[in-house]
Design an enzyme around this catalytic site. Structure first.
Site, short mmCIF file in Angstrom:
data_model
loop_
_atom_site.label_atom_id
_atom_site.label_comp_id
_atom_site.label_asym_id
_atom_site.label_seq_id
_atom_site.Cartn_x
_atom_site.Cartn_y
_atom_site.Cartn_z
N CYS A 121 0.83 -1.20 0.00
CA CYS A 121 0.00 0.00 0.00
C CYS A 121 0.87 1.25 0.00
CB CYS A 121 -0.92 -0.02 1.22
SG CYS A 121 -2.13 1.32 1.27
N CYS A 122 1.89 1.27 0.86
CA CYS A 122 2.83 2.40 0.88
C CYS A 122 3.52 2.55 -0.48
CB CYS A 122 3.88 2.20 1.97
SG CYS A 122 3.28 2.38 3.66
N CYS A 203 -0.83 8.60 6.88
CA CYS A 203 -2.17 8.33 6.37
C CYS A 203 -3.11 8.07 7.55
CB CYS A 203 -2.15 7.12 5.44
SG CYS A 203 -1.28 7.42 3.87
N CYS A 206 -3.35 4.72 9.36
CA CYS A 206 -2.08 4.24 9.94
C CYS A 206 -1.54 5.18 11.01
CB CYS A 206 -1.05 4.06 8.83
SG CYS A 206 -1.56 2.87 7.56
N CYS A 231 7.94 3.46 5.93
CA CYS A 231 7.14 3.15 4.75
C CYS A 231 8.02 2.84 3.54
CB CYS A 231 6.22 4.32 4.41
SG CYS A 231 7.11 5.85 4.04
#
Length: 248
Positions: A121-122, A203, A206, A231
């Site tokens: 995702c990162c 984000c 997170c 990340c």
């Protein structure tokens, strides 16, 4: 209690650290004329760097990653910078189709399921846009500080990234008290979430508030092992592979 009231303190050597940081920024602008960018997360440290760049009219581009998963308060700072300082902020977003495909395949809570999915995702929301941000640049400026975490305890003022670009950590020796003292002195705009005990903001899914006594970055990826809390933006590829391998 506001973050300024909680954290801002005048400490010995503060003026010297500000002067040295400004000189590092001036040197970067001269050495990498037209090819240096501040990569700002819009956090407190980066707002200090942005203020120094704008206040002294240094020819350093200001850019940020709008991941599509930021808090509204974070996104609002982009417009605040332009309004306050009269400088544009280059905004880099992830490829929309890549985000759609990832969420469709893994769901919108995939980051909680495994380290690999969180890093994927990162990769989509941060690493790929960062690559576009840094394309054609020979240097970038960060707000990394040694005090932020054990993993950053030896952050140098100048380093090189995997692509050979100069990576300039101009606040490396600043304390958290220094950051907020500067913000107080110069009325630097900051994310209101800092006032809600979020010293490190990423984000929204997170990031959480920290408790008294917790480390600065305890609220980032709080469900993961402390040694893996990056990340990828500030981890060289060989180090990242080593970290993952040790936990496999």
């Amino acid at each position: 209690m506001s973050a300024i009231a909680l954290y801002a303190r005048a400490t010995a050597g503060f003026d010297d650290r500000v002067a040295a940081t400004l000189q590092r920024l001036r040197d970067a602008a001269a050495a990498h004329a037209g090819h240096v960018v501040q990569s700002t997360s819009l956090g407190a440290e980066d707002m200090v760097v942005t203020d120094l760049i704008a206040r002294h009219r240094l020819p350093i581009t200001i850019a940020t990653l709008e991941t599509g998963a930021l808090h509204a308060e974070t996104v609002a700072l982009i417009g605040t910078i332009t309004q306050r300082y009269g400088v544009p902020v280059a905004v880099f977003r992830p490829q929309a189709e890549a985000v759609v495909q990832f969420v469709r395949t893994h769901g919108d809570k995939a980051m909680y399921e495994s380290l690999d999915l969180r890093k994927a995702c990162c990769g989509i929301r941060k690493m790929e846009p960062l690559g576009r941000m840094l394309a054609g640049q020979t240097a970038w400026v960060t707000g990394l500080r040694r005090e932020q975490s054990n993993a950053r305890g030896e952050v140098p003022f100048a380093d090189t990234d995997d692509a050979g670009r100069a990576k300039l950590n101009v606040l490396a020796d600043w304390s958290w008290a220094d950051v907020w003292h500067y913000i107080q002195l110069h009325d630097v705009p900051t994310n209101p979430l800092h006032d809600q005990f979020m010293p490190s903001i990423g984000c929204a899914p997170c990031t959480r508030a920290i408790a008294v006594g917790e480390p600065f970055r305890a609220g980032r990826w709080w469900w993961e092992d402390e040694s893996l809390k990056e990340c990828g933006l500030h981890v060289k590829q060989d180090a990242a592979v080593s970290m993952i391998g040790e936990k496999a």
